[in-house]
Design a protein around this motif. Sequence first.
Motif, PDB file in Angstrom:
ATOM      1  N   VAL A  15       0.840  -1.206   0.000  1.00 20.69           N
ATOM      2  CA  VAL A  15       0.000   0.000   0.000  1.00 20.69           C
ATOM      3  C   VAL A  15       0.870   1.249   0.000  1.00 20.69           C
ATOM      4  O   VAL A  15       0.598   2.213  -0.719  1.00 20.69           O
ATOM      5  CB  VAL A  15      -0.967  -0.024   1.205  1.00 20.69           C
ATOM      6  CG1 VAL A  15      -1.655   1.320   1.378  1.00 20.69           C
ATOM      7  CG2 VAL A  15      -1.993  -1.138   1.033  1.00 20.69           C
ATOM      8  N   LEU A  16       1.943   1.246   0.766  1.00 23.64           N
ATOM      9  CA  LEU A  16       2.852   2.391   0.793  1.00 23.64           C
ATOM     10  C   LEU A  16       3.469   2.633  -0.580  1.00 23.64           C
ATOM     11  O   LEU A  16       3.525   3.774  -1.061  1.00 23.64           O
ATOM     12  CB  LEU A  16       3.943   2.177   1.846  1.00 23.64           C
ATOM     13  CG  LEU A  16       4.972   3.307   1.993  1.00 23.64           C
ATOM     14  CD1 LEU A  16       4.278   4.574   2.471  1.00 23.64           C
ATOM     15  CD2 LEU A  16       6.079   2.895   2.924  1.00 23.64           C
ATOM     16  N   TRP A  19       0.873   4.121  -2.932  1.00 26.81           N
ATOM     17  CA  TRP A  19       0.660   5.550  -2.653  1.00 26.81           C
ATOM     18  C   TRP A  19       1.804   6.403  -3.194  1.00 26.81           C
ATOM     19  O   TRP A  19       1.582   7.461  -3.774  1.00 26.81           O
ATOM     20  CB  TRP A  19       0.501   5.792  -1.141  1.00 26.81           C
ATOM     21  CG  TRP A  19      -0.928   5.665  -0.697  1.00 26.81           C
ATOM     22  CD1 TRP A  19      -1.463   4.665   0.036  1.00 26.81           C
ATOM     23  CD2 TRP A  19      -1.991   6.566  -0.980  1.00 26.81           C
ATOM     24  NE1 TRP A  19      -2.798   4.883   0.229  1.00 26.81           N
ATOM     25  CE2 TRP A  19      -3.158   6.062  -0.397  1.00 26.81           C
ATOM     26  CE3 TRP A  19      -2.090   7.760  -1.680  1.00 26.81           C
ATOM     27  CZ2 TRP A  19      -4.390   6.684  -0.481  1.00 26.81           C
ATOM     28  CZ3 TRP A  19      -3.315   8.395  -1.775  1.00 26.81           C
ATOM     29  CH2 TRP A  19      -4.447   7.856  -1.180  1.00 26.81           C
ATOM     30  N   ALA A  22       1.375   6.606  -6.913  1.00 31.59           N
ATOM     31  CA  ALA A  22       0.247   7.467  -7.284  1.00 31.59           C
ATOM     32  C   ALA A  22       0.605   8.941  -7.123  1.00 31.59           C
ATOM     33  O   ALA A  22       0.369   9.763  -8.021  1.00 31.59           O
ATOM     34  CB  ALA A  22      -0.977   7.114  -6.444  1.00 31.59           C
ATOM     35  N   VAL A  23       1.177   9.293  -5.984  1.00 27.08           N
ATOM     36  CA  VAL A  23       1.551  10.691  -5.734  1.00 27.08           C
ATOM     37  C   VAL A  23       2.675  11.122  -6.688  1.00 27.08           C
ATOM     38  O   VAL A  23       2.644  12.217  -7.256  1.00 27.08           O
ATOM     39  CB  VAL A  23       1.955  10.899  -4.257  1.00 27.08           C
ATOM     40  CG1 VAL A  23       2.537  12.278  -4.032  1.00 27.08           C
ATOM     41  CG2 VAL A  23       0.753  10.665  -3.359  1.00 27.08           C
TER      42      VAL A  23
END
Length: 80
Positions: A15-16, A19, A22-23
């Motif tokens: 998940v990290l 993210w 995505a960012v």
Amino acid sequence: MMHSMAGAVFWSVTVLVLWVLAVGGAGWAAVRMIRQPRRQPPPSLPSPLDILERRFAAGDITHEEFDEARARLREHHLDV
């Protein structure tokens, strides 16, 4: 117990990473859009009077032909 702990670490890291991707992707897209050169509007077509003046300057027509054509353009308001 050890198996569930490894699964939790795996999903936390996954998940990290997602993210961060995505960012980072959003930041990359924003910078790319900002730095993209602005598209210029297409050049406007020359007016009939501009074309007539170029032809006179190039020697394609005489002074009398230029004056006559310019007078006709002004009659029809085409030199705007």
